[in-house]
Each structure stands twice: as structure tokens, then as C-alpha cells.
Write a protein that holds these residues in place. Sequence first.
Motif, mmCIF file in Angstrom:
data_model
loop_
_atom_site.group_PDB
_atom_site.id
_atom_site.type_symbol
_atom_site.label_atom_id
_atom_site.label_comp_id
_atom_site.label_asym_id
_atom_site.label_seq_id
_atom_site.Cartn_x
_atom_site.Cartn_y
_atom_site.Cartn_z
ATOM 1 N N TRP A 95 -12.600 -4.824 0.939
ATOM 2 C CA TRP A 95 -13.460 -3.742 1.413
ATOM 3 C C TRP A 95 -13.971 -4.004 2.829
ATOM 4 N N VAL A 96 -14.197 -5.275 3.166
ATOM 5 C CA VAL A 96 -14.588 -5.601 4.546
ATOM 6 C C VAL A 96 -13.447 -5.250 5.496
ATOM 7 N N GLY A 97 -12.224 -5.600 5.075
ATOM 8 C CA GLY A 97 -11.060 -5.237 5.873
ATOM 9 C C GLY A 97 -10.946 -3.736 6.044
ATOM 10 N N ALA A 98 -11.202 -2.995 4.967
ATOM 11 C CA ALA A 98 -11.136 -1.534 5.023
ATOM 12 C C ALA A 98 -12.181 -0.984 5.992
ATOM 13 N N GLY A 106 0.820 -1.207 0.000
ATOM 14 C CA GLY A 106 0.000 0.000 0.000
ATOM 15 C C GLY A 106 0.850 1.251 0.000
ATOM 16 N N PRO A 107 0.319 2.346 -0.523
ATOM 17 C CA PRO A 107 1.095 3.580 -0.692
ATOM 18 C C PRO A 107 1.435 4.302 0.609
ATOM 19 N N TYR A 108 0.716 3.975 1.697
ATOM 20 C CA TYR A 108 0.954 4.678 2.960
ATOM 21 C C TYR A 108 1.860 3.888 3.909
ATOM 22 N N THR A 109 2.458 2.813 3.405
ATOM 23 C CA THR A 109 3.344 2.006 4.246
ATOM 24 C C THR A 109 4.501 2.819 4.821
ATOM 25 N N PRO A 110 5.163 3.677 4.042
ATOM 26 C CA PRO A 110 6.232 4.495 4.639
ATOM 27 C C PRO A 110 5.739 5.375 5.784
ATOM 28 N N VAL A 126 -2.674 10.055 21.028
ATOM 29 C CA VAL A 126 -2.572 10.778 19.761
ATOM 30 C C VAL A 126 -1.821 9.928 18.744
ATOM 31 N N ALA A 127 -0.750 9.273 19.194
ATOM 32 C CA ALA A 127 0.016 8.394 18.300
ATOM 33 C C ALA A 127 -0.835 7.220 17.839
ATOM 34 N N GLY A 128 -1.655 6.687 18.738
ATOM 35 C CA GLY A 128 -2.543 5.585 18.363
ATOM 36 C C GLY A 128 -3.539 6.001 17.307
ATOM 37 N N PHE A 129 -4.064 7.216 17.438
ATOM 38 C CA PHE A 129 -4.996 7.731 16.437
ATOM 39 C C PHE A 129 -4.289 7.926 15.097
ATOM 40 N N ALA A 130 -3.069 8.479 15.125
ATOM 41 C CA ALA A 130 -2.311 8.706 13.888
ATOM 42 C C ALA A 130 -2.026 7.388 13.184
ATOM 43 N N MET A 131 -1.681 6.351 13.956
ATOM 44 C CA MET A 131 -1.421 5.044 13.356
ATOM 45 C C MET A 131 -2.695 4.466 12.746
ATOM 46 N N ALA A 132 -3.810 4.583 13.450
ATOM 47 C CA ALA A 132 -5.084 4.079 12.928
ATOM 48 C C ALA A 132 -5.471 4.802 11.649
ATOM 49 N N MET A 133 -5.224 6.106 11.595
ATOM 50 C CA MET A 133 -5.526 6.890 10.405
ATOM 51 C C MET A 133 -4.688 6.421 9.217
ATOM 52 N N ALA A 134 -3.371 6.248 9.452
ATOM 53 C CA ALA A 134 -2.478 5.816 8.370
ATOM 54 C C ALA A 134 -2.846 4.425 7.874
ATOM 55 N N GLN A 135 -3.171 3.532 8.795
ATOM 56 C CA GLN A 135 -3.545 2.167 8.400
ATOM 57 C C GLN A 135 -4.838 2.164 7.602
ATOM 58 N N ASN A 186 -4.210 3.457 4.155
ATOM 59 C CA ASN A 186 -3.459 2.458 3.395
ATOM 60 C C ASN A 186 -4.383 1.361 2.863
ATOM 61 N N VAL A 187 -5.231 0.846 3.746
ATOM 62 C CA VAL A 187 -6.154 -0.224 3.350
ATOM 63 C C VAL A 187 -7.189 0.305 2.362
ATOM 64 N N LEU A 188 -7.631 1.540 2.569
ATOM 65 C CA LEU A 188 -8.598 2.145 1.647
ATOM 66 C C LEU A 188 -7.998 2.280 0.247
ATOM 67 N N ALA A 189 -6.723 2.654 0.192
ATOM 68 C CA ALA A 189 -6.050 2.762 -1.107
ATOM 69 C C ALA A 189 -5.952 1.397 -1.785
#
Length: 228
Positions: A148-151, A5-9, A206-215, A218-221
Motif C-alpha cells: 500500500w505504501v508503494g501504491a 498485476g492485471p494492467y501489465t498488458p 501525455v504518454a507519461g501521464f498514461a504510463m503513470a495512470m496504468a502503473q 496496476n499497483v492498486l490492483a
Amino acid sequence: MEFLGPYTPLILIIFVASMLIQGHLSRVYRTWGQIRNAHNLTGAQVARMMLDENGLRHIPVQMVRGQLTDHYDPLRKTVNLSEGNFNVPSVSAMAVAAHEVGHAIQDKVRMPALVLRGRMAVPLSLGMNLAPLLLLVGIVTQVTGLIWVGAALFGAALLFHLVTLPVEFDASRRALIYLNRRGLNGSAEEQHGARAVLNAAALTYVAGFAMAMAQFLNVLALARHSDD
């Protein structure tokens, strides 16, 4: 890279930042855990006092094993303090104990965000155990529906972390107000220490939220790519 996924970095960067934040929390907690509070009150004593003064005499204060394992259990209605905070009269113990009682008060007044988080916790924990597997199987077999279920499950996790932020910030706010009003923060140094401990803990959420957002992004992409 398409598989990852594109958001892995971004996820890797946030992971490293999260480790640094955890290290910062440990250092702050350890520093103020070595400084006695002015009233020589243990975390258990502070929690008991705050509970009683808020009409929560029925809620017990229990000791649990580990470090920074402190939590309020809304199902069993118990305030649980780690061994160090339960028995030690430190600034850290005082701040953490008051924070956990803050959650008990939220439960008493039925804070909407706390209620929502509680309703989401069990089904979401089960769903998130399946989400990575569904995502992997969907990608390997090219079954778009599974992706999509995973997303959707990762999206629910993001919502959970989003709801968690006001719950945690509000508990810390209640803790500091109580400690200051009761004069338990006996000096400017103690006030600074209690705030430093709670602010460091808040950064982990806050870090947990940022990680959840990035994941989720990534899955949505990946899900959108599977539709192409």
C-alpha cells in the motif's frame, strides 16, 4: 500474472506507444531543425529577447550538452538550451527556446501548477526510487502495508504527471503567442513548424501521464488483491 498485476498488458502497450511518440518527436524536431527561421535567430537569441521583453533580464540563457535536454531550472533561475538549439537559427530551436522561456514566465507569475510541481519534484523522486523495492518486498513477504505504501507513491507520481500537463501546455501556448505577436513566425510554414514541434513534445507528456495512470492502477490492483 498475479505478481505482475492485471494492467501489465496495458503498461506494455503504452510503453510501445511511448517509443513511437519519442520517434515521432525526434523526426519532427530533426525536420524543422534543418529549416532556418525567417529572422535567422538562434534559440539563444530568441530566449534572450523573450526574457528581456518580459522583465526577466536577470535570467541567463545557458547551453547544456545533449539533444532535447532543454529545460528551465526554477531553482537556479536559468534557461538551459541544448547545443543544437542554443547555436542554430532553426524553426525547432526558436520554438523550443520560446517554450522554455514560457516556464520562466510561469515562475515569475507563480503559476500554481508550476509551484506545486516544484514542491513535489524532490521528495517524489526519492520516493519513486524506493517504490519498486517496497512493492517487490511487500509482494514477496506478503506484507500488505508495504504494498500500500508503494501504491501511495505511484499515486503521487500520477498526480505529478497530471500537474505537469497544464504546465507544459501553457508554456507552449505562451511560446506560440509570443512568436506570432513578435512576427518571429515569419510565414505560415514557420507557424506550422513551430506548432508541430511543440505538439510533438506535448504528446510525450501525455504518454507519461498514461504510463503513470496504468502503473498506478496496476499497483492498486495488487494492493487490493493482497487484502483478500
